[in-house]
Design an enzyme around this catalytic site. Structure first.
Site, PDB file in Angstrom:
ATOM      1  N   LYS A 114       6.002   2.900  -0.891  1.00  0.00           N
ATOM      2  CA  LYS A 114       7.194   2.625  -0.076  1.00  0.00           C
ATOM      3  C   LYS A 114       8.219   3.745  -0.171  1.00  0.00           C
ATOM      4  O   LYS A 114       8.871   4.078   0.810  1.00  0.00           O
ATOM      5  CB  LYS A 114       7.835   1.300  -0.497  1.00  0.00           C
ATOM      6  CG  LYS A 114       7.052   0.106   0.025  1.00  0.00           C
ATOM      7  CD  LYS A 114       7.884  -1.171  -0.032  1.00  0.00           C
ATOM      8  CE  LYS A 114       7.088  -2.330   0.536  1.00  0.00           C
ATOM      9  NZ  LYS A 114       7.641  -3.631   0.159  1.00  0.00           N
ATOM     10  N   LYS A 197      -3.432  -1.267   5.237  1.00  0.00           N
ATOM     11  CA  LYS A 197      -3.192  -2.713   5.201  1.00  0.00           C
ATOM     12  C   LYS A 197      -2.411  -3.140   6.451  1.00  0.00           C
ATOM     13  O   LYS A 197      -1.541  -2.404   6.908  1.00  0.00           O
ATOM     14  CB  LYS A 197      -2.357  -2.987   3.940  1.00  0.00           C
ATOM     15  CG  LYS A 197      -2.225  -4.413   3.557  1.00  0.00           C
ATOM     16  CD  LYS A 197      -1.331  -4.538   2.326  1.00  0.00           C
ATOM     17  CE  LYS A 197       0.099  -4.155   2.635  1.00  0.00           C
ATOM     18  NZ  LYS A 197       1.056  -4.403   1.569  1.00  0.00           N
ATOM     19  N   LYS A 200       3.986  -5.691   8.196  1.00  0.00           N
ATOM     20  CA  LYS A 200       5.100  -6.043   9.078  1.00  0.00           C
ATOM     21  C   LYS A 200       5.823  -4.791   9.566  1.00  0.00           C
ATOM     22  O   LYS A 200       6.423  -4.780  10.625  1.00  0.00           O
ATOM     23  CB  LYS A 200       6.142  -6.867   8.309  1.00  0.00           C
ATOM     24  CG  LYS A 200       5.708  -8.219   7.849  1.00  0.00           C
ATOM     25  CD  LYS A 200       6.798  -8.782   6.922  1.00  0.00           C
ATOM     26  CE  LYS A 200       6.323 -10.014   6.198  1.00  0.00           C
ATOM     27  NZ  LYS A 200       7.162 -10.351   5.043  1.00  0.00           N
TER      28      LYS A 200
HETATM   29  P1  TYM Z   1       5.559 -10.138   1.648  1.00  0.00           P
HETATM   30  O1  TYM Z   1       6.535 -10.836   2.508  1.00  0.00           O
HETATM   31  O2  TYM Z   1       5.397  -8.677   1.822  1.00  0.00           O
HETATM   32  O3  TYM Z   1       4.123 -10.810   1.803  1.00  0.00           O
HETATM   33  C1  TYM Z   1       3.964 -12.210   1.744  1.00  0.00           C
HETATM   34  C2  TYM Z   1       2.559 -12.566   1.315  1.00  0.00           C
HETATM   35  O4  TYM Z   1       1.609 -12.073   2.270  1.00  0.00           O
HETATM   36  C3  TYM Z   1       0.597 -11.332   1.606  1.00  0.00           C
HETATM   37  N1  TYM Z   1       0.137 -10.256   2.498  1.00  0.00           N
HETATM   38  C4  TYM Z   1      -1.137 -10.034   2.838  1.00  0.00           C
HETATM   39  N2  TYM Z   1      -2.275 -10.676   2.495  1.00  0.00           N
HETATM   40  C5  TYM Z   1      -3.436 -10.213   3.026  1.00  0.00           C
HETATM   41  N3  TYM Z   1      -3.498  -9.139   3.867  1.00  0.00           N
HETATM   42  C6  TYM Z   1      -2.374  -8.475   4.227  1.00  0.00           C
HETATM   43  N4  TYM Z   1      -2.442  -7.427   5.061  1.00  0.00           N
HETATM   44  C7  TYM Z   1      -1.127  -8.918   3.701  1.00  0.00           C
HETATM   45  N5  TYM Z   1       0.155  -8.495   3.846  1.00  0.00           N
HETATM   46  C8  TYM Z   1       0.912  -9.320   3.097  1.00  0.00           C
HETATM   47  C9  TYM Z   1       1.259 -10.789   0.350  1.00  0.00           C
HETATM   48  O5  TYM Z   1       0.315 -10.481  -0.630  1.00  0.00           O
HETATM   49  C10 TYM Z   1       2.168 -11.938  -0.042  1.00  0.00           C
HETATM   50  O6  TYM Z   1       1.446 -12.886  -0.805  1.00  0.00           O
HETATM   51  N6  TYM Z   1       6.530  -9.355  -3.054  1.00  0.00           N
HETATM   52  C11 TYM Z   1       6.066 -10.473  -2.265  1.00  0.00           C
HETATM   53  C12 TYM Z   1       7.083 -11.580  -2.150  1.00  0.00           C
HETATM   54  C13 TYM Z   1       7.484 -12.203  -3.446  1.00  0.00           C
HETATM   55  C14 TYM Z   1       6.680 -12.986  -4.318  1.00  0.00           C
HETATM   56  C15 TYM Z   1       7.514 -13.372  -5.405  1.00  0.00           C
HETATM   57  C16 TYM Z   1       5.353 -13.376  -4.275  1.00  0.00           C
HETATM   58  C17 TYM Z   1       8.720 -12.155  -4.010  1.00  0.00           C
HETATM   59  N7  TYM Z   1       8.740 -12.841  -5.172  1.00  0.00           N
HETATM   60  C18 TYM Z   1       7.028 -14.139  -6.461  1.00  0.00           C
HETATM   61  C19 TYM Z   1       4.872 -14.167  -5.350  1.00  0.00           C
HETATM   62  C20 TYM Z   1       5.703 -14.520  -6.394  1.00  0.00           C
HETATM   63  C21 TYM Z   1       5.581  -9.946  -0.928  1.00  0.00           C
HETATM   64  O7  TYM Z   1       4.789  -9.102  -0.866  1.00  0.00           O
HETATM   65  O8  TYM Z   1       6.047 -10.482   0.183  1.00  0.00           O
END
Ligand code: TYM
Length: 343
Positions: A114, A197, A200
């Site tokens: 990032k 990957k 968003k």
């Molecule tokens: P975020 O919003 O980026 O993603 C949310 C969830 O979606 C999954 N994800 C994917 N899974 C499969 N293929 C993809 N291309 C893909 N893109 C996203 C992510 O793995 C995630 O599960 N850091 C976290 C948010 C968070 C969190 C936490 C998660 C904050 N605190 C505590 C677990 C526990 C995140 O990536 O959000």
């Protein structure tokens, strides 16, 4: 009793990667583990590690809650709330900032990706992002965390923080954090480049299928999705565990991605999917995939659109969820402060 915690950032463009890698599994855990408490959090504090327009952040927060509910998370069964409403997350993050080591954070690959070459100019929050994640999970002493594959390293860090805290203070307070990475598509790739990957923040909207996409847009995006020039492969590309082998994913990333998305969305095993499409042209797989997405994803998006007209309902869900979350977290924080020696 298990305590399940996970979070999703309200940064717009929720896509099928978020759905298949995370949200679909949140629903399954809620419905199949009756004894557990499930906390599903809209992590707005994480969102602001990069600039967010305030009006859009509010809209995206409501959209994320609506998406949780439309996908099947029931606010009566699970605790749905937004992170900034429970200030204990931030408070515990400070404590964990003092437990976590610089070296641990320096190893985080997502930060490196990032920040890129802009390391000196990104927010400190982006660097300590995984510390806040650890505090999200451990504020509730959660032990199980459903996520997509990309979050595995962050959860290992949460486990290390919990262990170091327990060791430093000679207590057995925090549980071991276990990532739950399951389902047919734990890492959904971009439709434009199978090596990246699905994300968003990809500037190309054609790289992903958003939950809110119209039927026509879904068809068009799948039509334009990158493939290769061979016909679809057969079962011989599975490894001994029944998954697509690493070799084939390296050789034909786009083909593997479409097959995996189809298998996960239509809940047909990858073996059966390969059997059905072996030797066929991608056009046929794409037609079937677009149909499956329209059947599964479009109704969720539609429900979200309807729910966004009931803003009061959504804010009430968040308020009630935050109250319940606070009760548990406050109890834990009291004990944590006592362990540390705060009066
Ligand atoms: P975020 O919003 O980026 O993603 C949310 C969830 O979606 C999954 N994800 C994917 N899974 C499969 N293929 C993809 N291309 C893909 N893109 C996203 C992510 O793995 C995630 O599960 N850091 C976290 C948010 C968070 C969190 C936490 C998660 C904050 N605190 C505590 C677990 C526990 C995140 O990536 O959000």
């Amino acid at each position: 009793m298990d305590k399940i915690f996970s979070g999703v950032q309200p940064t717009g463009n929720l896509h099928i990667g978020n759905y298949l890698g995370a949200i679909k599994n949140f629903v399954e855990l809620q419905n199949n583990t009756k004894q557990s408490t499930c906390y599903y959090c809209v992590v707005d504090l994480h969102a602001i590690t990069v600039w967010q327009d305030p009006t859009k952040l509010k809209k995206d927060t409501l959209e994320t809650v609506a998406c949780f509910i439309a996908a099947g998370i029931d606010p009566k069964k699970s605790i749905i709330f937004n992170q900034s409403k429970v200030s204990i997350h931030s408070e515990l993050a400070w404590i964990f900032n003092c437990v976590c080591r610089m070296g641990w954070l320096n190893r985080m690959t997502q930060f490196k990706e990032k920040a890129g070459k802009n390391r000196e100019n990104v927010s400190v929050g982006l660097f300590t992002y995984p510390v806040l994640m650890a505090s999200d999970i451990l504020a509730y002493k959660s032990n199980k965390v459903p996520v997509g594959e990309d979050q595995k390293q962050h959860l290992e860090l949460a486990r290390d923080i919990a262990k170091k805290f327990n060791n430093d203070f000679e207590v057995d307070f925090f549980p071991e954090v276990e990532p739950l990475i399951f389902g047919g598509a734990t890492r959904v790739m971009s439709l434009r480049n199978g090596l990246n990957k699905m994300s968003k923040s990809d500037i190309s909207d054609y790289s992903r299928i958003n939950i809110m996409d119209s039927k026509d847009l879904i068809v068009n995006k799948i039509k334009k999705a990158k493939t290769d020039s061979s016909v679809i492969m057969g079962e011989e590309v599975l490894d001994e565990t029944g998954k697509l082998s690493k070799e084939i994913i390296n050789q034909r990333p786009e083909a593997c991605n479409l097959l995996q998305i189809f298998s996960a969305i239509s809940e047909v095993s990858i073996k059966e999917t390969l059997k059905n499409f072996e030797g066929k042209e991608f056009r046929l797989l794409k037609e079937a995939l677009a149909d499956a997405l329209i059947k599964k994803i479009f109704p969720i998006g539609n429900e979200v659109r309807k729910m966004l007209n009931e803003e009061n309902y959504l804010t009430e869900v968040l308020e009630e969820g935050a109250q319940k979350a606070k009760e548990q977290a406050e109890e834990n924080l009291k004990e944590i402060k006592n362990i540390i020696g705060f009066i």
